[in-house]
Design an enzyme around this catalytic site. Structure first.
Site, PDB file in Angstrom:
ATOM      1  N   LYS A  75      17.126  -4.985  -1.085  1.00  0.00           N
ATOM      2  CA  LYS A  75      15.644  -5.478  -0.948  1.00  0.00           C
ATOM      3  C   LYS A  75      15.668  -6.841  -1.520  1.00  0.00           C
ATOM      4  CE  LYS A  75      10.886  -4.215  -1.457  1.00  0.00           C
ATOM      5  NZ  LYS A  75      10.100  -2.714  -2.094  1.00  0.00           N
ATOM      6  N   SER A 150       6.895  -0.832   1.195  1.00  0.00           N
ATOM      7  CA  SER A 150       7.254  -2.197   1.338  1.00  0.00           C
ATOM      8  C   SER A 150       8.606  -2.425   1.790  1.00  0.00           C
ATOM      9  CB  SER A 150       6.828  -2.977   0.166  1.00  0.00           C
ATOM     10  OG  SER A 150       7.599  -2.502  -0.915  1.00  0.00           O
ATOM     11  N   SER A 174       7.079   2.882  -1.898  1.00  0.00           N
ATOM     12  CA  SER A 174       7.647   1.867  -1.069  1.00  0.00           C
ATOM     13  C   SER A 174       9.185   2.206  -0.685  1.00  0.00           C
ATOM     14  CB  SER A 174       7.502   0.408  -1.764  1.00  0.00           C
ATOM     15  OG  SER A 174       6.447  -0.093  -1.299  1.00  0.00           O
TER      16      SER A 174
HETATM   17  N1  GLN Z   1       1.984   0.571  -0.669  1.00  0.00           N
HETATM   18  C1  GLN Z   1       1.702   0.393  -2.012  1.00  0.00           C
HETATM   19  C2  GLN Z   1       1.346  -0.936  -2.321  1.00  0.00           C
HETATM   20  O1  GLN Z   1       1.096  -1.574  -1.560  1.00  0.00           O
HETATM   21  C3  GLN Z   1       2.988   0.695  -2.810  1.00  0.00           C
HETATM   22  C4  GLN Z   1       3.870  -0.515  -2.621  1.00  0.00           C
HETATM   23  C5  GLN Z   1       5.135  -0.177  -3.616  1.00  0.00           C
HETATM   24  O2  GLN Z   1       5.590   0.771  -3.813  1.00  0.00           O
HETATM   25  N2  GLN Z   1       5.900  -1.335  -4.000  1.00  0.00           N
HETATM   26  O3  GLN Z   1       1.130  -1.187  -3.576  1.00  0.00           O
END
Ligand code: GLN
Length: 473
Positions: A75, A150, A174
């Site tokens: 990532k 994400s 994410s």
């Molecule tokens: N979708 C969640 C957010 O937007 C989790 C994101 C994540 O785990 N980095 O914060």
């Protein structure tokens, strides 16, 4: 497609060439990457050099380690020395980290071959990769749909066969949510078991790094390599990561499994809950006892998360001031330069989080918002702890729906946030959880079942996941 376990075994035994394995994967990248856009940056040349070096070492009688010759995708919020790390944000354009994240160092030391940096929602804020400054990643199962987020690039990379394993980060879901939407395994380990040194911080009390893979055994193997104490991360737990691989065949006989009532009702699609019930039936058939259990405080998870995570983000992202990293927009005074830089460099969702967090932390609102959210966080942990007195693992959907079409939820932030109702409570509690593919929904797209476990309960979590993997129909 070959698994990481098979690749490493073959390369270590001198029966497989690391370079040939790499080329197999890069051929798939050539065929589909233009359509999928899993990567922000490919490091093919460095990967070929690394694979060639591994083949030489094996020929010389050396053992390169447990991930010998395994291609990995990273990532793009994991620092890689000499290789751009963008967090899919304009503000980091041109920035090249001076050091490498501990997890990446450990992968490489174990013989893995990094192939590139994967796309994400900007600074890991989002659930679809539509917040990437470089354009979205597409779901390999249906390119008209999102891969989740994400860590959508990392999930898509594994689903498309670009790499057998990849790393993501999970602050509120994410890793698990994109794993579910892309039909792969994704694990968020217990907070503190995997070093965050070199992970660009979002919500530091929630962030954890974990693997994506096609199989449960591959995820276990990667975690055993990247996990364990790191003196460079002050939140790192002492000791080594529990040895999960050796327990994958232990089964679930006698295990007590609880289906989380609050995660099976309103807002969760019926075809998804049907798959969770089918998963519970499979565990029961394998000798587990299954019951429903109420974990009441999880219903406040989303509200608490959208105070705690933005509060921490607003503080963590203060460092992007045009002075030390990436982009600078010149202006007359330092203050104006910072404002112009942050206005130009951050996307809308990141700005929304910074404003939310700054507001929640400001004088007069701190106790009412941030302080209260911390209390709710404690309640959530307590309710989980109470459930784990009666159950070894819990079961829920990972995501409320299968992969949705592009643009479906971009107009309404709340609709997007609701993707994470089932995953967020675990981050607030600091517990481990993983998503295991368990069949498809009415639209024929993958459904992920979430297995949750108490802190440091990775062994029992993986045993459960392995049974699900073996019984999916
Ligand atoms: N979708 C969640 C957010 O937007 C989790 C994101 C994540 O785990 N980095 O914060």
């Amino acid at each position: 497609m070959r698994t990481a376990v098979d690749i490493a075994a073959g390369v270590r035994a001198g029966e497989l060439s690391a370079l040939e394995v790499l080329d197999e994967h890069l051929e798939r990248v050539v065929l589909r990457e233009a359509e999928i856009h899993a990567f922000n940056h490919l490091t093919e040349e460095a990967a070929r050099a690394a694979a060639t070096g591994l083949d030489r070492r094996v020929a010389a009688g050396e053992d390169p380690g447990p991930l010998a010759g395994v291609p990995v995708a990273l990532k793009d919020n994991l620092c890689t020395e000499g290789v751009p790390t963008t967090c899919s944000s304009r503000i980091l354009e041109g920035w090249i980290p001076p050091y490498t994240a501990t997890v990446v160092e450990r992968l490489v030391a174990a013989g893995a071959v990094p192939v590139g940096k994967t796309n994400l929602d900007e600074f890991a804020m989002g659930s679809s990769t539509e917040n990437s400054a470089f354009g979205p990643t597409r779901n390999p199962h249906d390119v008209t749909r999102v891969p989740g987020g994400s860590s959508g690039g990392s999930a898509a990379a594994v689903a498309a066969g670009f790499a057998p394993v990849s790393l993501g980060s999970d602050t509120g879901g994410s890793i698990r949510q994109p794993a579910a939407l892309c039909g792969v395994v994704g694990v968020k380990p217990t907070y503190g078991t995997v070093s965050r040194l070199g992970l660009v911080a979002f919500g530091s009390s929630l962030d954890q790094i974990g693997p994506f893979s096609a199989t449960v055994a591959d995820a276990a193997l990667v975690l055993e390599v990247i996990g364990g104490h790191d003196p460079g991360d002050s939140t790192s737990l002492p000791g080594s990561f529990p040895s999960v691989s050796e327990h994958l065949d232990d089964g679930v006989s006698g295990l007590r499994v609880g289906i989380v009532t609050e995660m099976m009702g309103d807002g969760i699609a019926a075809d998804v809950t049907a798959r969770v019930r089918a998963a519970a039936d499979a565990l029961a058939a394998a000798g587990a006892t299954v019951e429903e259990v109420s974990v009441r405080a999880v219903t406040y998870g989303l509200s608490a998360y959208y105070l705690v995570a933005p509060a921490e983000a607003s503080s963590n992202l203060a460092r992007y001031d045009g002075v030390r990293y990436g982009v600078r927009v010149e202006a007359a005074t330092a203050g104006e330069m910072m404002e112009a830089t942050r206005t130009a460099g951050f996307g809308d969702e990141v700005k929304r989080r910074i404003m939310l967090g700054t507001y929640a932390l400001s004088a007069g609102y701190y106790d009412a918002f941030y302080g209260k959210a911390l209390k709710v966080r404690t309640l959530i942990r307590r309710d989980f702890d109470a459930a784990y007195e009666r159950f070894d693992v819990l079961l829920s959907p990972t995501s409320p729906t299968t992969a949705f079409p592009f643009g479906d939820k971009t107009a309404d932030p709340m609709a997007m946030y609701l993707n994470d109702v089932c995953t967020i409570p675990t981050n607030l509690a600091g517990h481990p959880a993983m998503s295991v593919p368990f069949g498809v929904g009415d639209d024929g797209l993958p459904v992920g079942v979430q297995v949750l476990a108490p802190a440091l309960g990775e062994v029992v979590m993986f045993r459960t996941a392995a049974v699900l993997e073996g019984s999916v129909r």
